[in-house]
Write a protein that holds these residues in place. Structure first.
Motif, mmCIF file in Angstrom:
data_model
loop_
_atom_site.group_PDB
_atom_site.id
_atom_site.type_symbol
_atom_site.label_atom_id
_atom_site.label_comp_id
_atom_site.label_asym_id
_atom_site.label_seq_id
_atom_site.Cartn_x
_atom_site.Cartn_y
_atom_site.Cartn_z
ATOM 1 N N LEU A 140 0.846 -1.206 0.000
ATOM 2 C CA LEU A 140 0.000 0.000 0.000
ATOM 3 C C LEU A 140 0.873 1.245 0.000
ATOM 4 O O LEU A 140 0.412 2.328 -0.329
ATOM 5 C CB LEU A 140 -0.866 0.028 1.259
ATOM 6 N N GLY B 188 -2.175 -2.866 -3.079
ATOM 7 C CA GLY B 188 -3.109 -3.727 -2.354
ATOM 8 C C GLY B 188 -3.502 -4.956 -3.171
ATOM 9 O O GLY B 188 -2.763 -5.404 -4.056
ATOM 10 N N THR B 189 -4.689 -5.464 -2.873
ATOM 11 C CA THR B 189 -5.121 -6.741 -3.442
ATOM 12 C C THR B 189 -5.964 -6.528 -4.696
ATOM 13 O O THR B 189 -6.965 -5.808 -4.642
ATOM 14 C CB THR B 189 -5.942 -7.510 -2.373
ATOM 15 N N ALA C 11 -5.979 -2.393 2.139
ATOM 16 C CA ALA C 11 -6.202 -1.240 3.021
ATOM 17 C C ALA C 11 -7.328 -1.522 4.029
ATOM 18 O O ALA C 11 -7.232 -1.117 5.188
ATOM 19 C CB ALA C 11 -6.521 -0.007 2.192
ATOM 20 N N ALA C 12 -8.372 -2.228 3.583
ATOM 21 C CA ALA C 12 -9.521 -2.465 4.471
ATOM 22 C C ALA C 12 -9.121 -3.282 5.697
ATOM 23 O O ALA C 12 -9.411 -2.902 6.834
ATOM 24 C CB ALA C 12 -10.629 -3.175 3.702
ATOM 25 N N ARG D 93 -5.622 6.777 7.739
ATOM 26 C CA ARG D 93 -5.088 7.587 6.637
ATOM 27 C C ARG D 93 -3.627 7.230 6.381
ATOM 28 O O ARG D 93 -2.876 6.990 7.326
ATOM 29 C CB ARG D 93 -5.234 9.039 7.086
ATOM 30 N N GLU D 94 -3.274 7.159 5.094
ATOM 31 C CA GLU D 94 -1.874 6.957 4.704
ATOM 32 C C GLU D 94 -1.250 5.720 5.375
ATOM 33 O O GLU D 94 -0.115 5.774 5.864
ATOM 34 C CB GLU D 94 -1.060 8.221 5.018
HETATM 35 N N1 SAM Z 1 -6.998 -2.910 -3.892
HETATM 36 C C1 SAM Z 1 -6.725 -1.968 -2.851
HETATM 37 C C2 SAM Z 1 -6.781 -2.700 -1.495
HETATM 38 O O1 SAM Z 1 -6.563 -3.905 -1.471
HETATM 39 O O2 SAM Z 1 -6.989 -2.059 -0.475
HETATM 40 C C3 SAM Z 1 -7.672 -0.795 -2.920
HETATM 41 C C4 SAM Z 1 -7.587 -0.021 -4.191
HETATM 42 S S1 SAM Z 1 -8.670 1.349 -4.280
HETATM 43 C C5 SAM Z 1 -8.540 1.815 -5.954
HETATM 44 C C6 SAM Z 1 -7.750 2.633 -3.542
HETATM 45 C C7 SAM Z 1 -8.344 3.074 -2.196
HETATM 46 O O3 SAM Z 1 -7.892 2.202 -1.172
HETATM 47 C C8 SAM Z 1 -7.890 4.457 -1.775
HETATM 48 O O4 SAM Z 1 -8.706 5.476 -2.341
HETATM 49 C C9 SAM Z 1 -8.087 4.387 -0.273
HETATM 50 O O5 SAM Z 1 -9.438 4.550 0.074
HETATM 51 C C10 SAM Z 1 -7.657 2.930 0.006
HETATM 52 N N2 SAM Z 1 -6.212 2.906 0.283
HETATM 53 C C11 SAM Z 1 -5.232 2.440 -0.527
HETATM 54 N N3 SAM Z 1 -4.030 2.600 0.067
HETATM 55 C C12 SAM Z 1 -4.261 3.177 1.268
HETATM 56 C C13 SAM Z 1 -3.428 3.602 2.333
HETATM 57 N N4 SAM Z 1 -2.105 3.486 2.276
HETATM 58 N N5 SAM Z 1 -4.010 4.154 3.422
HETATM 59 C C14 SAM Z 1 -5.347 4.291 3.494
HETATM 60 N N6 SAM Z 1 -6.186 3.902 2.519
HETATM 61 C C15 SAM Z 1 -5.654 3.363 1.419
#
Ligand code: SAM
Length: 279
Positions: free
Chosen positions: A15, A88-89, A118-119, A190-191
């Protein structure tokens, strides 16, 4: 790593923190001849850094059907393919599902690798007592549709997990408070895994002011988690029983669960109250 029969490997990528790439993910990305990527410009440097000589296939939201057909062809020719998204995934609020479905429909093998998401990362640090959660992902970007979607979730008893973009976080949090009421707990994650990682938990009523108190709190990538809808109303009996159980030495989670079962009061609210009483 030697690959067995040809397969589509679904490979989560970091991430933010590159050290979060698992050893198995690294091995797969080095061993496969093809990597199907949401954005080849984004994933190219990662492959280079790993010393992978895999060739890249674009597999984004707008060409997923076509990409799926090409990936099935590669597998039928005997080559394994790794599927990655930007972070992410794959398949979790990201492209990937169509490719996986096409490979399965063609009788191909799909091998999922566990890894960053992220979730689940946000949930693990949320400290919410909800036993269940519902992953929603992105809400509609338009206000009216977003509030309608939230109305449908208002009575849902599970913790709700949303993804949100920085430019919409203020309005989404305002809608969450307006629809769910100010008392439910919001966790702002966040982040994650990055330099300015923040995980902050507060009542929804205070969330807008907290975000506005510092412009940096509205920057970056967000997971928003809202505690589940209360199961019942506490007329004071829930708290009385909760205190008795806590005084008896029961752990917070168990005391809240039992007090809720005995009195019919909301377990979530009792859990938050128990945490407050303990501190
Ligand atoms: N496939 C990804 C996953 O497994 O979490 C998610 C992809 S989605 C397009 C991108 C969103 O995931 C972002 O807008 C944010 O809501 C969340 N996200 C991704 N990276 C993050 C991080 N480092 N911190 C918080 N939220 C994150």
């Amino acid at each position: 790593m030697t690959l067995e029969s040809p397969a589509l490997y679904v490979v989560p990528t970091p991430l933010g923190n590159l050290a979060d790439l698992t050893r198995r993910a690294e091995e797969v990305l080095r061993a496969v001849p093809w990597v199907a990527a949401e954005d080849t410009r984004h994933s190219g440097p990662l492959l280079k850094q790993l010393g992978s000589s895999a060739r890249l296939l674009p597999a984004h939201q707008h060409n997923e059907h076509e990409a799926a057909a090409r990936i099935v062809e590669r597998l039928q020719a005997g080559d394994s393919v790794a599927l990655v998204s930007d972070a992410g995934t794959p398949g979790i609020s990201d492209p990937g599902a169509r490719v996986v479905a096409a490979v399965r429909a063609a009788g191909g093998r799909v091998v999922p690798l566990p890894g960053p998401c992220a979730a689940t990362t946000a949930l693990s640090a949320s400290g919410l007592g909800d036993e269940h959660f519902l992953f929603y992902g992105f809400l509609p970007s338009k206000g009216g549709q977003r509030r309608q979607a939230l109305e449908a979730l208002r009575e849902h008893p599970y913790a709700l997990v949303f993804y949100e973009a920085p430019h919409r976080v203020l309005e989404t949090v305002a809608d969450l408070a307006a629809v769910f009421g100010g008392e439910r707990t919001l966790v702002v994650a966040r982040e994650l895994t990055k330099l300015f990682e923040t995980v902050h938990s507060l009542p929804l009523a205070e969330a807008g002011a907290w975000l506005q108190a510092d412009a940096n709190r509205q920057r970056g990538e967000f997971v928003l988690i809202v505690s589940g809808a209360p199961e019942g109303v506490d007329d004071g009996e829930g708290e009385r029983v909760l205190k008795l159980l806590l005084d008896d030495g029961l752990p917070v989670k168990q005391a809240a669960k039992l007090a809720a079962a005995i009195t019919g009061a909301a377990k979530n609210a009792l859990y938050q109250r128990a945490l407050a009483l303990k501190s």
